[in-house]
Scaffold this motif. Structure first.
Motif, mmCIF file in Angstrom:
data_model
loop_
_atom_site.group_PDB
_atom_site.id
_atom_site.type_symbol
_atom_site.label_atom_id
_atom_site.label_comp_id
_atom_site.label_asym_id
_atom_site.label_seq_id
_atom_site.Cartn_x
_atom_site.Cartn_y
_atom_site.Cartn_z
ATOM 1 N N ASP A 121 0.823 -1.225 0.000
ATOM 2 C CA ASP A 121 0.000 0.000 0.000
ATOM 3 C C ASP A 121 0.854 1.270 0.000
ATOM 4 O OD1 ASP A 121 -2.383 -1.406 0.125
ATOM 5 O OD2 ASP A 121 -2.415 -1.441 2.325
ATOM 6 N N GLN A 142 -1.490 -6.827 -4.579
ATOM 7 C CA GLN A 142 -1.465 -5.828 -3.526
ATOM 8 C C GLN A 142 -1.015 -6.435 -2.199
ATOM 9 O OE1 GLN A 142 -5.261 -4.543 -2.264
ATOM 10 N NE2 GLN A 142 -4.417 -2.970 -0.898
ATOM 11 N N THR A 144 -0.675 -5.679 1.897
ATOM 12 C CA THR A 144 -1.196 -4.732 2.885
ATOM 13 C C THR A 144 -0.936 -5.247 4.290
ATOM 14 O OG1 THR A 144 -3.129 -3.460 3.552
ATOM 15 C CG2 THR A 144 -3.522 -5.738 2.936
ATOM 16 N N THR A 150 -7.607 -0.992 2.010
ATOM 17 C CA THR A 150 -7.351 -1.532 0.676
ATOM 18 C C THR A 150 -7.368 -0.378 -0.315
ATOM 19 O OG1 THR A 150 -9.691 -1.925 0.462
ATOM 20 C CG2 THR A 150 -8.338 -3.818 1.065
ATOM 21 N N GLU A 159 -5.410 -9.206 -3.412
ATOM 22 C CA GLU A 159 -4.585 -8.949 -2.241
ATOM 23 C C GLU A 159 -3.848 -10.242 -1.895
ATOM 24 O OE1 GLU A 159 -3.294 -9.037 1.715
ATOM 25 O OE2 GLU A 159 -5.258 -9.947 1.273
#
Lengths: 547, 547
Positions: A121, A142, A144, A150, A159
């Motif tokens: 992120d 992604q 995180t 998100t 993710e």
């Protein structure tokens, strides 16, 4: 050479040196140890399953042998999983240096031809700014640390944790050529674009075996790494694979702590609460940890730290020891995977007076096994290990980058005459100790010899009328280069003659040779500095050649 | 697999893994350590010169790449020098097993195609007896521990020390393919001719790196090998290169003691006077040392010993500990270079009650790094690491013989299905500990399972009417094999039924399966033994199948 070559039975297993083989070691047995990262605590059994899950997720994202996967993350369990899964599927792991400027990051990602990017992120804004110019990237995953935050705007394949959760826990990792590239990353010089170095599976396995030897033998009282260790890297994982030590820790199956983003109080808390016994970092980070507000409540006894990147100064070493920390030095660079040498504290070293111990700890240590270090004069003559004869440190070892990525001319320069040129000026002591004296770009090449500008500065600064001094080489038709000194004087009486007479005594006692005496000095009120406060030798050189 | 392969700069050094590279390590720096052998004490600087001298002497004797040099010697500095110089010139070192019969020695020397033989005075009579039948040998070099006792009758190229003295101290050791064969030696089975195993430079370098890891990590309190160690092998150097540990000791540059011929009082004296900290031997030798008359005057405190070859029994382990010796177990065989696993004493093991510690020390230890050990059922199914499920121990590691010399069919059998078959029946515990249960030739293969004859003997001997028992498998049409028991009874009332009923309880509690119950027994007054007093299962099998 008509040697007899091994004749294998058809059914014999040849055992290529592949990163997956590190997982056939101690770590596969039950020890109760974990991999800790933020709120996660994984057993090694889970970790091995997660590597398979990640490999399946990569496959689903279209990644196969020869592709390149870039990672932009803090030091996390995810990064460790990528250290294994990406090369194990036959792909190349590009550990992106997230401290570069967005323009440089863009350059490296296009140059490495990244196919997939795993991006945290915190780095999505960088990607947002450059993604239209990324020529080879086909997708993003992604990463995180907070599922709430998100970046829904970001068009990713999903993710990381969600993708892993839906992937299978089995993957049949193939065998392939051990000379396959496993990792790549970029090193920045003072000029030009970042250069890519790259390491094969074979090189990383051999570096791991060598590193575990070095870590186990460097302290007779208590090895830096044994099966009881609690390990936390504080060198970014994008920087030379955090010195390759996560591979060692994983092979051995020790307790590992990944600190995510480096925040001094959090690092200190982790050291205290997770009972970390071993870390490695640059001097600045050690200072930040020792000066953090959490440090007041923290007993650092039993924390052993390798310092690299920049030299460990005696002052910092003393400060660390006073706080119960045991500091060691190691020497290496991006091109060398990195380990070349490390401090070893044998019982006879521990018996030395504290000052001598600190002097030993702040040198670059002893060459590790299989690491052939030589000191060369400018014309390639090998210097003796006498602790006095200096020259460029050149090296051969089984884990050195074999070139720069897609820049064979620069690779050829790095490997001139078949030895990797470190660009460091050093001496080798009779007991093997490596002592780095200078960077080659800061030495003066004159009359077929190298003169250390740092050494000359030290000697000139001992003149009572000198406040501060900077020495550089400027071109000289006859001698190649000659030293020139820029001096801030303490008095009005200082002249070239005084400096030359002062230095003559060091010529006579053999400390320097006669070419080291500057023929020109410039007296100034101020010495040019760079934006970050370092002496700017480039500007000095320019000024002096005009003078 | 379309992985990307390392692209090297033309000038880059590829660093083959060669035995000479071990000498670029710690040992090349000044430490004051020596190589001691009889009256000789050499510094490492002298040792390195002597390797060059030997290489020049070999060259003068006509030896070059691809040739084979046989050595027949006790454990000496000469043997250590041959460990390096012979492979370093590109030749193959044949370490002759001087305990074989002259006929077997002749067979191995012809089979290995030895070109030159270095032979100690004590073995000249053997050579005298076979030399007319040696087909490939072109010359001999005489080795002596007493220059007075020259075997002047023996037609040699000269005496070792004299040849070295007249040879140059410089030799430019070439690079060549790391898969070149470096060493060969022979292993004897119960039937047939000795079989030759062979190891490449790469394999020996990797085995050395692995061994140093294992020796450094196996004892958190005090590594078996660190830079303060004093090392003395008491495993013959012809036997799997003295387990490869002389290569480790030399790479690290530790103090090394070579005891020449094994004479228990001399061994004990050396341990005491040279302050030996680390050795390795078979159980018999340990017993001989502990029972030598010199032992009464010797404090063994601080002597750490690895036991291999045969199992370390709890009784011997206890006896050693009582005398201040710290015993460890290691597991390996000629085919495996040899190291596969070794005892590791972590702090939690040291905290165990003595009986449990001894039980731990007498198992085969933990697999070393990169050593992939599996337990297979007869049909190749991998057993779980549950400490219960037994099967044949199969292995993959980077240092296993790839075949038998010039016997590819036997090599293919050794490597059936791509794993090296040790012929040992074992279980693997959840913590990784290897426990050897039996030799495969002593197990009974019935109904698709293996039954340990040793286990069955233990259970049957618990019947009160049984004095002693031996169990073997005999062919069975339906089940493959079935167990038969030869028993010396204590009473006249013992019958098959009693034994079957006795064993039924172990079937019910899951210790054995139902096929383990013998359908036939034979009551005897005496169980056949071999000439050295071992139970002769071959003769028992013959008798039972006739019965």
């Amino acid at each position: 050479m008509a040697t007899k070559i091994l004749q294998s039975a058809d059914s014999a297993y040849h055992y290529p040196l592949l990163i997956k083989q590190l997982l056939t070691s101690q770590q596969r047995f039950e020890t109760g140890n974990e991999i800790v990262s933020g709120p996660h605590r994984f057993s090694y059994a889970e970790f091995n399953q997660r590597i398979c899950r990640l490999a399946n997720a990569l496959k689903a994202a279209g990644i196969g042998p020869g592709d390149t996967v870039a990672v932009m993350d803090w030091d996390s369990h995810r990064y460790l999983e990528c250290f294994f899964a990406v090369p194990m599927v036959g792909a190349i792991l590009h550990t992106v240096n997230i401290r570069l400027s967005p323009g440089q990051i863009l350059y490296t990602m296009n140059h490495a031809e990244d196919d997939l990017v795993l991006v945290h992120d915190d780095f999505v804004p960088i990607i947002d700014g450059i993604k239209d110019e990324l020529k080879t990237v086909k997708g993003y995953i992604q990463l995180t640390d907070d599922a709430q935050v998100t970046s829904s705007e970001f068009d990713s394949l999903g993710e990381y944790e969600a993708l892993l959760a839906q992937s299978d826990t089995h993957y049949d990792f193939p065998d392939f050529d051990e000379n396959s590239i496993a990792t790549t990353f970029y090193t920045t010089g003072t000029t030009g674009n970042p250069k890519g170095v790259f390491f094969s599976h074979r090189q990383l396995v051999l570096h791991t075996l060598n590193m575990v030897n070095a870590l186990q033998s460097n302290n007779n009282e208590r090895a830096l790494m044994n099966h009881e260790s609690v390990y936390m890297p504080i060198t970014p994982m994008f920087h030379v694979h955090a010195w390759g030590i996560p591979y060692v820790a994983t092979m051995m199956g020790v307790q590992q702590i990944y600190p995510l983003r480096y925040e001094p109080n959090n690092l200190t808390r982790l050291i205290r609460e997770e009972k970390v016994t071993f870390s490695h970092c640059v001097p600045t980070i050690l200072q930040m940890v020792m000066q953090s507000s959490e440090a007041a409540d923290t007993n650092f006894d039993g924390w052993q730290v390798i310092i690299g990147g920049s030299a460990l100064t005696p002052g910092l070493a003393r400060q660390a020891i006073e706080q119960g920390i045991e500091p060691f030095s190691a020497y290496g660079m991006s091109e060398t995977c990195p380990l070349m040498s490390m401090t070893r504290m044998d019982p006879d070293r521990r018996a030395l007076p504290e000052d001598e111990q600190i002097s030993w700890r702040t040198k670059a240590g002893l060459p590790t096994d299989l690491c052939d270090i030589q000191i060369w004069t400018p014309d390639g003559k090998v210097q003796p290990n006498d602790g006095k004869s200096s020259g460029e440190l050149v090296v051969r070892a089984p884990w050195l980058t074999q070139s720069y990525l897609n820049e064979p001319e620069k690779g050829a320069e790095l490997w001139e005459n078949g030895w990797l040129h470190t660009g460091d000026i050093a001496v080798l002591h009779p007991d093997g100790c490596v002592e780095i004296k200078d960077r080659i770009k800061d030495v003066i090449k004159t009359g077929g010899e190298w003169i250390s500008s740092l050494e000359l500065e030290r000697l000139i600064s001992q003149h009572p009328d000198v406040d501060s001094v900077s020495v550089v080489g400027v071109p000289d038709e006859r001698w190649g280069e000659r030293p020139f000194a820029m001096i801030i004087p303490r008095t009005d009486v200082l002249e070239l003659d005084n400096i030359q007479a002062h230095l003559q005594q060091y010529v006579e006692d053999g400390t320097i040779n006669k070419w080291a005496i500057p023929r020109k000095i410039q007296l100034v009120n101020d010495i040019p500095k760079t934006s970050v406060g370092k002496i700017d030798k480039k500007r000095i050189r320019a000024q002096l050649s005009e003078a």
